[in-house]
Design a protein around this motif. Structure first.
Motif, PDB file in Angstrom:
ATOM      1  N   ALA A  11       0.758  -1.313   0.058  1.00 48.27           N
ATOM      2  CA  ALA A  11      -0.133   0.032  -0.023  1.00 48.27           C
ATOM      3  C   ALA A  11       0.812   1.126   0.045  1.00 48.27           C
ATOM      4  N   LYS A  12       1.960   1.286   0.611  1.00 50.19           N
ATOM      5  CA  LYS A  12       2.952   2.604   0.688  1.00 50.19           C
ATOM      6  C   LYS A  12       3.302   2.389  -0.438  1.00 50.19           C
ATOM      7  N   VAL A  13       3.893   1.617  -1.194  1.00 51.07           N
ATOM      8  CA  VAL A  13       4.634   1.611  -2.853  1.00 51.07           C
ATOM      9  C   VAL A  13       3.559   1.815  -3.513  1.00 51.07           C
ATOM     10  N   ALA A  14       2.377   1.514  -3.475  1.00 53.17           N
ATOM     11  CA  ALA A  14       1.228   1.997  -4.360  1.00 53.17           C
ATOM     12  C   ALA A  14       0.676   3.576  -4.368  1.00 53.17           C
ATOM     13  N   THR A  15       1.096   4.191  -3.150  1.00 55.23           N
ATOM     14  CA  THR A  15       0.996   5.408  -3.294  1.00 55.23           C
ATOM     15  C   THR A  15       1.796   6.339  -4.257  1.00 55.23           C
ATOM     16  N   LEU A  16       2.862   5.707  -4.516  1.00 55.91           N
ATOM     17  CA  LEU A  16       3.664   6.564  -5.745  1.00 55.91           C
ATOM     18  C   LEU A  16       2.861   6.543  -7.012  1.00 55.91           C
ATOM     19  N   ALA A  17       2.111   5.584  -7.167  1.00 54.23           N
ATOM     20  CA  ALA A  17       1.195   5.584  -8.667  1.00 54.23           C
ATOM     21  C   ALA A  17       0.025   5.624  -8.461  1.00 54.23           C
ATOM     22  N   ASP A  18      -0.799   5.100  -7.503  1.00 54.91           N
ATOM     23  CA  ASP A  18      -2.321   5.276  -7.469  1.00 54.91           C
ATOM     24  C   ASP A  18      -2.555   4.950  -5.779  1.00 54.91           C
ATOM     25  N   VAL A  19      -2.871   6.239  -5.505  1.00 54.80           N
ATOM     26  CA  VAL A  19      -3.433   6.170  -3.798  1.00 54.80           C
ATOM     27  C   VAL A  19      -4.691   5.733  -3.759  1.00 54.80           C
ATOM     28  N   LYS A  20      -5.730   5.661  -4.841  1.00 54.68           N
ATOM     29  CA  LYS A  20      -6.800   4.955  -4.815  1.00 54.68           C
ATOM     30  C   LYS A  20      -6.713   3.613  -4.694  1.00 54.68           C
ATOM     31  N   LEU A  21      -5.824   2.958  -5.064  1.00 55.68           N
ATOM     32  CA  LEU A  21      -5.488   1.433  -5.165  1.00 55.68           C
ATOM     33  C   LEU A  21      -4.921   1.232  -3.711  1.00 55.68           C
ATOM     34  N   ALA A  22      -4.126   2.188  -3.283  1.00 52.99           N
ATOM     35  CA  ALA A  22      -3.628   1.938  -1.977  1.00 52.99           C
ATOM     36  C   ALA A  22      -4.836   1.728  -0.955  1.00 52.99           C
ATOM     37  N   LYS A  23      -5.634   2.811  -1.078  1.00 51.44           N
ATOM     38  CA  LYS A  23      -6.922   2.707   0.003  1.00 51.44           C
ATOM     39  C   LYS A  23      -7.847   1.684  -0.101  1.00 51.44           C
ATOM     40  N   ARG A  24      -8.030   1.368  -1.554  1.00 48.99           N
ATOM     41  CA  ARG A  24      -9.014   0.156  -1.769  1.00 48.99           C
ATOM     42  C   ARG A  24      -8.298  -1.200  -0.998  1.00 48.99           C
ATOM     43  N   ASP A  25      -7.145  -1.392  -1.044  1.00 51.58           N
ATOM     44  CA  ASP A  25      -6.570  -2.496  -0.464  1.00 51.58           C
ATOM     45  C   ASP A  25      -6.812  -2.436   1.085  1.00 51.58           C
ATOM     46  N   LEU A  26      -6.326  -1.366   1.682  1.00 56.05           N
ATOM     47  CA  LEU A  26      -6.651  -1.186   3.100  1.00 56.05           C
ATOM     48  C   LEU A  26      -8.058  -1.376   3.465  1.00 56.05           C
ATOM     49  N   ARG A  27      -8.908  -0.748   2.768  1.00 53.01           N
ATOM     50  CA  ARG A  27     -10.431  -0.854   3.116  1.00 53.01           C
ATOM     51  C   ARG A  27     -10.728  -2.143   2.880  1.00 53.01           C
ATOM     52  N   LEU A  28     -10.223  -3.023   2.108  1.00 52.71           N
ATOM     53  CA  LEU A  28     -10.825  -4.305   1.772  1.00 52.71           C
ATOM     54  C   LEU A  28     -10.541  -5.223   3.119  1.00 52.71           C
ATOM     55  N   PHE A  29      -9.068  -5.310   3.464  1.00 55.71           N
ATOM     56  CA  PHE A  29      -8.741  -6.152   4.461  1.00 55.71           C
ATOM     57  C   PHE A  29      -9.151  -5.342   5.659  1.00 55.71           C
ATOM     58  N   LEU A  30      -9.438  -4.522   5.994  1.00 56.27           N
ATOM     59  CA  LEU A  30     -10.030  -3.977   7.173  1.00 56.27           C
ATOM     60  C   LEU A  30     -11.533  -3.808   7.045  1.00 56.27           C
ATOM     61  N   SER A  31     -12.282  -4.443   6.419  1.00 58.48           N
ATOM     62  CA  SER A  31     -13.884  -4.654   6.222  1.00 58.48           C
ATOM     63  C   SER A  31     -14.391  -5.954   6.696  1.00 58.48           C
ATOM     64  N   ASP A  32     -15.756  -5.724   6.818  1.00 66.22           N
ATOM     65  CA  ASP A  32     -16.265  -7.237   7.319  1.00 66.22           C
ATOM     66  C   ASP A  32     -16.341  -8.058   6.287  1.00 66.22           C
ATOM     67  N   ARG A  33     -15.756  -7.692   4.865  1.00 70.26           N
ATOM     68  CA  ARG A  33     -15.674  -8.653   4.047  1.00 70.26           C
ATOM     69  C   ARG A  33     -14.332  -9.699   4.205  1.00 70.26           C
ATOM     70  N   TRP A  34     -13.447  -9.143   5.125  1.00 73.07           N
ATOM     71  CA  TRP A  34     -12.323  -9.842   5.345  1.00 73.07           C
ATOM     72  C   TRP A  34     -11.978  -9.967   6.919  1.00 73.07           C
ATOM     73  N   GLN A  35     -12.090  -8.847   7.533  1.00 64.84           N
ATOM     74  CA  GLN A  35     -11.656  -8.732   9.026  1.00 64.84           C
ATOM     75  C   GLN A  35     -12.863  -9.369   9.903  1.00 64.84           C
ATOM     76  N   THR A  36     -12.270 -10.163  11.015  1.00 65.02           N
ATOM     77  CA  THR A  36     -13.532 -11.145  11.525  1.00 65.02           C
ATOM     78  C   THR A  36     -13.922 -10.275  12.707  1.00 65.02           C
ATOM     79  N   GLU A  37     -15.304 -10.732  13.004  1.00 65.01           N
ATOM     80  CA  GLU A  37     -15.838  -9.927  14.319  1.00 65.01           C
ATOM     81  C   GLU A  37     -14.898 -10.011  15.487  1.00 65.01           C
ATOM     82  N   THR A  38     -13.670 -10.659  15.563  1.00 63.87           N
ATOM     83  CA  THR A  38     -12.959 -10.527  16.666  1.00 63.87           C
ATOM     84  C   THR A  38     -11.892  -9.647  16.532  1.00 63.87           C
TER      85      THR A  38
END
Length: 304
Positions: A11-38
């Motif tokens: 995500a840090k590297v992606a900011t050099l080319a596409d900050v929207k991509l960096a944000k998309r990935d962090l949002r995905l893995f920190l969403s209820d689509r991936w992160q568990t209730e715990t």
């Protein structure tokens, strides 16, 4: 095949080319689509129950610095709080503010094993997490949470220095019920990256870091001291051909060392940065590839 700390660095590297991509990935893995209730963020590629260092707060701040979109931090903060709560509960089983969690992304790094293993790197990573959470909380105006995370940081750092610092050799080590595992490795450098040592401790660590017989090379900082009996600077001959953390230079850890050294020893940070860039560029020109890790004696690109 995600591995969560890889995702954070990417995500840090992606900011050099596409900050929207960096944000998309962090949002995905920190969403209820991936992160568990715990609060757990499942990884690694071989086992979703495996763990790597919890670097999402660092990654979120790095991405935020690119465009200053405070709503991005505000959106992620509750999910980061869930993740922090999971990390503290899952990794600090004896509630002593020190942590253990397996190899933590460094596949064959020397570990003492049970009983009562405590890891210098994971304890440092959790302090690093708390530090970044305090910074994010301050930025989004969550004053009460700033105090909470600063207290968390202070408690963890106090125990790192009380229990994982060896005053005789002047370095941080993993330990278990039998004592310190006296192998100088990246594990003992993570508390430095997290800002745990005082000025005197820092100078002792830097004496090893800058010593060519220990960590320092013309290509970057080794993952294990060259003085170790199990030092292997390139491909491992002990069954870890694809991922060797017993000597080679790994760029993500070196990158964090550069960031930390900018705060404490700017000239040394510049020297390390220039060495890393020169070797990566040379290997790119020679092979057309960016490599996973680099041979500590030749600079050759190795791994994936």
């Amino acid at each position: 095949w995600p591995a969560m700390w890889d995702t954070c660095f990417q995500a840090k590297v992606a900011t050099l080319a596409d900050v929207k991509l960096a944000k998309r990935d962090l949002r995905l893995f920190l969403s209820d689509r991936w992160q568990t209730e715990t609060g757990h963020v499942p990884n690694v590629e071989w086992s979703l129950e495996g763990e790597t260092p919890p670097l999402f707060a660092w990654a979120a701040w790095q991405v935020y610095e690119t465009d200053g979109e405070i709503s991005f931090l505000e959106e992620l903060f509750p999910r980061l709080e869930m993740h922090y709560g999971f990390v503290r509960k899952a990794y600090d089983r004896d509630r002593d503010n020190l942590h253990t969690g397996g190899f933590m992304g460094m596949d064959n790094i020397p570990r003492p094993g049970p009983p009562d293993e405590e890891q210098a790197d994971l304890s440092g990573w959790v302090a690093f997490f708390a530090r970044d959470m305090a910074q994010i909380a301050a930025e989004i105006g969550q004053a009460q949470r700033v105090g909470f995370y600063q207290d968390e940081y202070d408690r963890i750092v106090t125990e790192i220095n009380a229990q994982l610092w060896d005053p005789e050799t002047g370095f941080y080590y993993d330990r278990n019920g039998s004592g310190f595992l006296l192998e100088k490795s990246y594990a003992g450098l993570i508390p430095f990256i997290a800002g745990a040592p005082d000025a005197a401790q820092t100078e002792r660590i830097l004496a090893y870091l800058t010593n060519p017989a220990e960590f320092w090379t013309s290509y970057g900082v080794r993952s294990l001291s060259a003085g170790s009996a199990i030092y292997e600077p390139g491909h491992s001959e002990t069954g870890w051909k694809n991922s060797n953390w017993r000597g080679p230079i790994w760029l993500p850890i070196n990158y964090l060392l550069v960031q930390r050294l900018k705060e404490t020893h700017p000239d040394l940070a510049d020297q390390l940065r220039e060495a890393l860039i020169a070797n990566v560029e040379a290997q790119w020109q020679a092979t057309g590839r960016f490599w996973e890790y680099y041979h500590a004696e030749t600079g050759q690109g190795l791994g994936a």
